[in-house]
Design an enzyme around this catalytic site. Structure first.
Site, mmCIF file in Angstrom:
data_model
loop_
_atom_site.group_PDB
_atom_site.id
_atom_site.type_symbol
_atom_site.label_atom_id
_atom_site.label_comp_id
_atom_site.label_asym_id
_atom_site.label_seq_id
_atom_site.Cartn_x
_atom_site.Cartn_y
_atom_site.Cartn_z
ATOM 1 N N LYS A 484 0.841 -1.193 0.000
ATOM 2 C CA LYS A 484 0.000 0.000 0.000
ATOM 3 C C LYS A 484 0.877 1.243 0.000
ATOM 4 C CE LYS A 484 -0.390 0.033 5.046
ATOM 5 N NZ LYS A 484 -1.298 0.071 6.203
ATOM 6 N N TYR A 708 16.879 30.929 3.077
ATOM 7 C CA TYR A 708 15.762 31.749 3.548
ATOM 8 C C TYR A 708 15.902 32.075 5.039
ATOM 9 C CZ TYR A 708 13.052 30.962 -0.728
ATOM 10 O OH TYR A 708 12.607 30.948 -2.014
#
Length: 813
Positions: A484, A708
């Site tokens: 999955k 940043y």
């Protein structure tokens, strides 16, 4: 290759002939999943602790194979073959016979590491002057060596066979089969040590290969070897960095090459294009093997200087236009072509994909070109290849020998000029070529996505991890593999097909759409949908997906859908809630559940299971045992209530490691299968390696900032590497500002400043890092567990967070 009658083989193996003994055998088969031609193929029904080849005989008969070597008397009268006590031993007896028919010098190589590289480099060296056969890839086991000898080319002048062992007693049988003239030991190290009490024991076992060899080549600096031989290397060609033990070797490395200087039995020096220790020692082993075998190493100086890297694996990539791409563009010979074709068939699945091979000239085969390409054509026909693109002077000159549709080009450049005329769509494509044809450009053209950041999935490790778990389980215990969430980020259908090939019993997905994708990719295993949705019930039945039933609402809906479709006894899996309190029937629901099941015949319970909440946490083991006992009690109650048997399972990966007494009929493997252990089991290896490459390196002054928010403050003049991966790729922002590190050329380099969306920065000061250098974000180092700790999370989140824009590349040795 063999050309014997069934009667001859019965005599060789000491078996009882069944049926027509005059039938000619031209090939042997040990894996029922890989069938080439059926006529003349003899299947050996091997038995292991986990499997029994006899159960595949009915399917093989349907596919036209009717010659068998068996240890259980067959019931089907269509079977012709040989009844023996031990089918593996019979295969080895055939190999023993074949070996005695082969003339030429036999070189056998063993050791903990480097066997395959030494074998391939000896092939590169010797094939410039002689006709050489070598065992394919890593065919070095009890089975692999036998197959190598059975398939060996008659008429070769030199045979190079790799021999590996994983437990005591194995080398003696390999030595009998190979009967080497020259025996070579590369080194003694960690691999397969778990089955030996000491390095000395393993060394003694490996030296069984040397019993009757005329020439023995060993590394005298190997400490276990020194202890066994008491520093007396009489009768051995021993090399050493210290002249007191054997012929001495000194190494001078500059730039990208090393000069090896030999003194003692031979005084000479050669240059190799490598500077790492493993490559240097492998080259030294090759030099001494040549000398000890009677060849003059001086005649191979030029080849030493151009030794090519050994491709230890094939890469499986997503190709353009929904194609799949297998890249094996580093060597080209018949043996490796056959193995690559088998991998192509495995990945192509049972659908209608066109199977296309892009093949270069096969170099240094020692065969006449007309015989060689006739053999190639037959092999392509046997494997059911639909289209061929041949590249090279020789293959083009013999285009008339090929009976399958094909196009031929004199050079890679000519093909690339024409490549866009081919509409590669939905195909399975094998790219197979000698290194000098530079097929990397072909692979780059046909590969989907150009993003240089990749998640590399090692399919060998996936299979090895399953084997590790199988070693903990009873032979009859089944395995449900969790695929999955895009196979935990690893790539769903590629992983699923490999799991199917390696004999897991069930696959499990989260929702029906994941199951549909697997069915469309040719996966035929039973697939359990763990979280079926009401709106997808028709899809479940249409694609024969088996739902988990966790509530009366979903049970009623599935019964209604089965009734409307005219189904009966459709398999379903009942989930019990034993304390996880997420999904499942509570103990007080069981009596009602039994009543509902007994009142209908549209569904049949295939399994009853539950899920452990804290199997990986030792301080909660009392609760885990409460869950197990509650599950056992209610599963037995359901069985008594409905009157038939079903599979029971409760163990996940962690449970399978820590609570093996409660494996019942099946276990469910998830994160453990991908290499994360709940018990510190070092035999479980990471399957995925998240990697990228350096885009740029810039110098930034002390007290400047990077990234940043100016979070990356530099305390020294620095060199900063920029890499094209960020949080949009799954690299968590929590790793920034020196919390975590990546690895470049073996160096741990910290992240500087904040992780950006598409880029990140690393401090590589003083390490001579250049654009294009490979960067490991996680893999063996740093391990995914370490990255999870940095992120204050669990490994599941790390691996499932890798973005779909990151190209998955699948490798298999």
């Amino acid at each position: 290759m063999i050309n014997l009658s069934l009667k001859d083989i019965a005599q060789i193996t000491g078996g009882e002939l069944i049926g027509d003994g005059d039938v000619l055998v031209s090939s042997v088969l040990t894996d029922s999943r890989i069938i080439g031609k059926s006529s003349g193929t003899l299947f050996f029904a091997l038995k292991t602790t986990r499997n029994n080849g006899h159960k595949y005989i009915p399917d093989l008969l349907k596919n036209g194979v009717n010659l068998f070597v068996v240890s259980e008397k067959p019931r089907d009268k269509k079977v012709h073959g040989i009844l023996v006590e031990d089918t593996l031993k019979a295969l080895q007896e055939l190999a023993f016979y074949q070996r005695r028919q082969l003339q030429g010098k036999f070189i056998a190589i063993t050791g903990s590491n480097g066997k395959t590289v030494v074998k391939e480099w000896l092939f590169q060296l010797l094939s410039t002057r002689f006709k050489v056969y070598r065992s394919p890839r890593s065919y070095n086991s009890q089975l692999g060596v036998a197959l190598s000898l059975i398939n060996a080319d008659h008429g070769s002048e030199v045979y190079i066979i790799e021999a590996g062992i994983s437990q005591p007693g194995e080398m003696e049988r390999l030595e009998e089969m190979i009967a080497p003239d020259v025996a070579v030991l590369t080194n003694i190290g960690e691999p397969h040590q778990e089955n030996f009490t000491s390095y000395e024991e393993k060394t003694r076992e490996k030296l069984a290969l040397f019993r009757h060899a005329e020439v023995k080549v060993v590394p005298a600096d190997c400490v276990p070897l020194q202890k066994l031989l008491l520093n007396n290397f009489t009768g051995y060609y021993a090399w050493s960095y210290h002249s007191s033990y054997g012929a001495s070797v000194s190494v001078m490395s500059t730039g990208k090459k090393s000069v090896l200087t030999f003194k003692g039995r031979i005084n000479h020096e050669v240059s190799i294009p490598y500077t790492d220790r493993a490559s240097i020692e492998n080259a030294i082993t090759c030099f001494f093997t040549l000398h000890a075998s009677g060849f003059d190493p001086k005649e191979f100086e030029i080849v030493f200087s151009k030794l090519e890297p050994v491709a230890m694996r094939m890469e499986l990539k997503q190709g353009i236009n929904n194609s799949i791409l297998i890249n094996d563009s580093y060597n080209s010979d018949i043996g490796s072509l056959a193995i690559a074709l088998d991998f192509l068939l495995q990945q192509a699945g049972s659908g209608k994909r066109i199977k296309r091979v892009i093949l270069s000239d096969i170099v240094q085969s020692g065969k006449k070109p007309e015989d060689l390409y006739d053999e190639v054509n037959k092999l392509l026909e046997e494997k059911g290849i639909d289209q061929l693109i041949g590249v090279g002077e020789a293959i083009s000159d013999h285009a008339g020998l090929f009976t399958i549709p094909g196009h031929f080009y004199k050079s890679t450049g000519d093909f690339l000029k024409d490549i866009d005329q081919f509409h590669f769509s939905g195909e399975a494509i094998l790219i197979k070529g000698a290194r000098r044809f530079e097929f990397e450009s072909v692979t780059e053209h046909l590969a989907y996505k150009v993003h240089k950041t990749t998640l590399e999935i090692n399919l060998n490790r996936l299979a090895q991890n399953i084997s590790v778990f199988r070693g903990m389980l009873k032979p009859e215990t089944r395995i449900m593999a969790m695929v999955k969430a895009f196979a935990y980020g690893s790539g769903s259908f590629e992983v699923a097909r490999h799991l199917q090939f390696h004999g897991v019993n069930y696959l499990a997905v989260a929702v029906a759409d994941e199951g549909v994708e697997l069915r469309n990719a040719g996966v035929t295993l039973p697939i359990v949908v763990m979280a079926p949705e009401m709106q997808s019930l028709d899809t479940l039945f249409r694609y024969h997906l088996e739902p988990e039933i966790f509530s009366f609402d979903i049970l009623d809906a599935v019964i209604a859908e089965a009734k409307a479709l005219g189904e009966s006894s459709y398999p379903v899996h009942i989930k019990l809630d034993t304390g996880m309190h997420r999904m499942g029937f509570l103990p007080e629901d069981v009596d009602i559940l039994i009543g509902v099941i007994n009142d209908q015949n549209f569904l049949k319970i295939e399994s009853v299971f539950s899920h452990l909440a804290a199997a990986d946490e030792a301080d909660k083991d009392d609760f885990t045992m409460e869950q197990i006992h509650l599950f056992e009690k209610n599963a037995e109650k359901i069985k008594s209530g409905i009157g038939y048997e079903f599979l029971k399972h409760i163990l996940n990966s962690a449970g399978s490691e820590r609570f093996t007494d409660y494996q019942y009929d099946m276990v469910r493997l998830g994160i453990g299968m991908y290499g994360v252990s709940a018990a510190g089991n070092e035999d479980l290896k990471p399957v995925g390696t998240f990697k990228t490459m350096v885009s740029a390196v810039k110098k930034v002054k002390k007290d400047e900032t990077v990234g940043y928010g100016r979070k990356g403050v530099l305390t020294r003049d620095s060199e900063i590497a920029v890499i094209p991966v960020g949080y949009a790729d799954g690299l968590a922002r929590l790793l920034g500002n020196r919390t975590g590190y990546a690895v470049i050329n073996g160096n741990k380099v910290p992240y500087v400043g904040n992780i950006c969306m598409d880029l990140s920065m690393l401090d590589v000061t003083g390490l001579n890092i250049k654009p294009g250098d490979e960067v490991i974000l996680f893999g063996d180092e740093p391990h995914i567990n370490t990255v999870a700790e940095w992120m204050q999370t669990i490994p599941y989140e790390v691996i499932t967070s890798i973005s779909q824009r990151v190209k998955r590349v699948f490798t298999r040795e």
